[in-house]
Design a protein around this motif. Structure first.
Motif, PDB file in Angstrom:
ATOM      1  N   ARG A  26      67.090  38.841  22.510  1.00 38.49           N
ATOM      2  CA  ARG A  26      66.689  39.663  23.657  1.00 38.49           C
ATOM      3  C   ARG A  26      67.457  39.260  24.908  1.00 38.49           C
ATOM      4  N   LEU A  36      62.077  45.144  26.477  1.00 44.15           N
ATOM      5  CA  LEU A  36      61.999  45.193  25.017  1.00 44.15           C
ATOM      6  C   LEU A  36      60.685  45.840  24.580  1.00 44.15           C
ATOM      7  N   LEU A  70      67.235  45.010  18.573  1.00 47.21           N
ATOM      8  CA  LEU A  70      68.048  43.883  19.039  1.00 47.21           C
ATOM      9  C   LEU A  70      69.396  43.801  18.335  1.00 47.21           C
TER      10      LEU A  70
END
Length: 568
Positions: A26, A36, A70
């Protein structure tokens, strides 16, 4: 709520290692916890619990969403699977110097071990030939890149499963699997170091084409308002990729039922379209740039011709100047040895260019309206009409000189159609459509007996112009002759095809529809897709670099096909 340490140790639980790697990825992509959470439609607290290792993702579906968001290439899924069975540290460590057995390690295991150090190096367990377990040093960054599906980490004697497995967890969007299944000649690999490149694509050549190379970066995308919006969470990585001088393509993957759909944008075009939406950079592309047989054919032909011509640009210009002396002759046959340092595509361009100028010089002196014969049979040859910078102007000029419609005959046997991939047949179709758009009536014979006939222009029973550069012994063979045997041969060939053309019809649409049927191409699909591409132009899909390549022919052909009626 407890804080996790900045560095993990091998003794910590698999769920703590998973949380650590979620946070690492992240942060590497410049996302906050809240950003996120927004991408995944979950709460900020939930992301925090994942990263602290207090409560890992509850099921495989949830971890797959995290992995894709991701860009982890599947290794977060592998780490999540480790939670159920645990990961133990090696029981015995030796400093012995010996050969490491060729035993592959789980990529997830190796990547998770990258968290055991905050330095540049990490240690992973490996077994020697005598059974002793040792720790082998690997570069931490290389391992993390491999785990994220970006590169491959390896050390002598210790193979690490590469992130290039087609159809595996390292291909989260199914891109590699899809393109290699649809276009078997394409070869994908992951470069190390990657310099922002997700995939390096080796584009196949052909009978004269030499092959090309494309750099690709793949990102998740969505469709909104008839446009494709490509999400790029890591701006630095995108900029590193898009500012490289080599040819690069940005690929957007849109999730669809059963498989993803892919949309392609030329890197130069994408460079000026980066916009920021929250914490994520985005690039917008038209849905017309969907990767299918139409766009694949254009990418294949432009990349091949453009790269080969650009590679020989200076030498080709000098050779063209040196060969101008042949223009004073009414007949010449020039071998490829006259330009020994040039590649085969440069030879093709020189031959095509010379033949076009030879015909234009001779046309005004022909006593009657002529018929044309061309030797192109496959998309590779025919795409020159769409791409070489002199071909489209040549077609327009011949129409202007003649002042009326003309005919152009082709010989394309059934075996040639059967052995040509669909994207090549589309290129052939577009080349013929370009001619029809200018009032040139295309005619076709399937009789293999006519394959050996050279390219010509014949004023029936009077005079003939020979101009051939396709599948000849040299770069070109040209002549202007009134020799009765030659003129008679060409006159008979032209009349035979005219009398029995497999695409005979009173209108261009009728002839093109008959050609599409012969080439086994769906008529309505051709009209729809060509119309879509014509509205946006092909330069955003792939931009030429060589001054000898032009998109004008492609765009004109697509515009014409897109204007045809779909029902008749």
């Amino acid at each position: 709520m407890g804080q996790r340490p900045n560095v993990l140790t091998p003794e910590q639980s698999p769920q703590h290692r998973l949380g650590y790697m979620i946070r690492e990825l992240r942060e590497a992509r410049g996302l906050s916890m809240r950003e996120l959470a927004t991408k995944l439609f979950v709460s900020h607290a939930k992301v925090q619990r994942w990263e602290n290792g207090e409560r890992p993702p509850k099921d495989r579906g949830e971890v797959e969403l995290i992995d894709r968001a991701l860009g982890a290439g599947g290794f977060l899924i592998e780490m999540w699977q480790e939670i159920g069975r645990g990961v133990s540290a090696p029981e015995h460590v030796s400093e012995s110097a010996a050969h490491v057995s060729d035993t592959s390690l789980s990529l997830a295991t190796v990547v998770s071990q990258a968290a055991t150090s905050d330095g540049e190096g990490i240690f992973v367990p490996a077994r020697l030939d005598d059974g002793t377990v040792v720790l082998v040093a690997l570069d931490r960054r290389a391992v993390l890149r491999a785990g994220m599906g970006i590169g491959t980490a390896a050390v002598a004697g210790l193979p690490v499963p590469p992130a290039t497995a087609v159809g595996g967890a390292e291909d989260p969007f199914g891109f590699a699997r899809s393109v290699t299944e649809n276009w078997s000649g394409l070869r994908l690999s992951r470069p190390v170091p990657d310099y922002g490149v997700d995939w390096q694509a080796l584009v196949p050549g052909g009978r004269s084409m030499l092959g090309s190379q494309l750099s690709l970066q793949v990102h998740p995308a969505r469709i909104e308002g008839g446009r494709v919006i490509v999400s790029i969470p890591d701006q630095r990585r995108a900029e590193e990729f898009l500012t490289r001088p080599n040819r690069n393509l940005l690929v957007g993957a849109v999730a669809a039922e059963g498989a993803s759909q892919f949309y392609v944008l030329d890197g130069r075009s994408a460079r000026g379209r980066l916009t920021k939406n929250g914490g994520v950079y985005e690039v917008t592309a038209p849905t017309a740039y969907e990767l299918d047989d139409l766009t694949q054919g254009i990418l294949w032909a432009v990349a091949n011709y453009d790269d080969a011509l650009q590679a020989d640009d200076q030498a080709l210009a000098e050779t063209r100047s040196d060969l101008k002396a042949y223009e004073r002759l009414s007949a010449s046959a020039v071998s490829r040895e006259a330009a020994p340092g040039l590649n085969t595509v440069a030879h093709m361009w020189l031959g095509s260019d010379f033949c076009a100028r030879h015909i234009l010089r001779a046309l005004p002196d022909l006593p009657t309206l002529p018929s044309f014969w061309t030797r192109e049979q496959r998309g590779e040859e025919a795409s020159a009409w769409l791409i070489f910078n002199h071909k489209f102007p040549y077609l327009r000029e011949t129409t202007k000189v003649l002042g009326s419609t003309s005919t152009r005959a082709f010989c394309i046997p059934e075996e040639v159609v059967r052995s040509s991939p669909r994207y090549e047949r589309i290129l052939l179709f577009l080349a013929v459509a370009l001619m029809e758009s200018l009032g040139i009536h295309a005619q076709f014979t399937t009789d293999p007996a006519y394959e050996a006939v050279e390219g010509f222009v014949v004023a029936p029973e009077k005079e003939a112009v020979i101009a051939n550069w396709v599948r000849g012994d040299g770069m070109w063979h040209v002549d202007v002759t009134a020799r009765s045997s030659t003129v008679r041969e060409f006159t008979i060939a032209a009349r035979d095809v005219d009398a029995d053309s497999i695409t005979a019809a009173p209108t261009p649409a009728g002839r093109l529809r008959a050609l599409a049927q012969y080439l086994d191409l769906p008529w309505s699909w051709l009209i729809e897709r060509c119309g879509q591409l014509a509205r946006h132009g092909s330069s955003g899909l792939i931009q030429s670099r060589s001054r000898l390549v032009s998109a004008a022919g492609i765009d004109a052909a697509c515009a014409y096909v897109g204007s045809l009626p779909a029902d008749r």
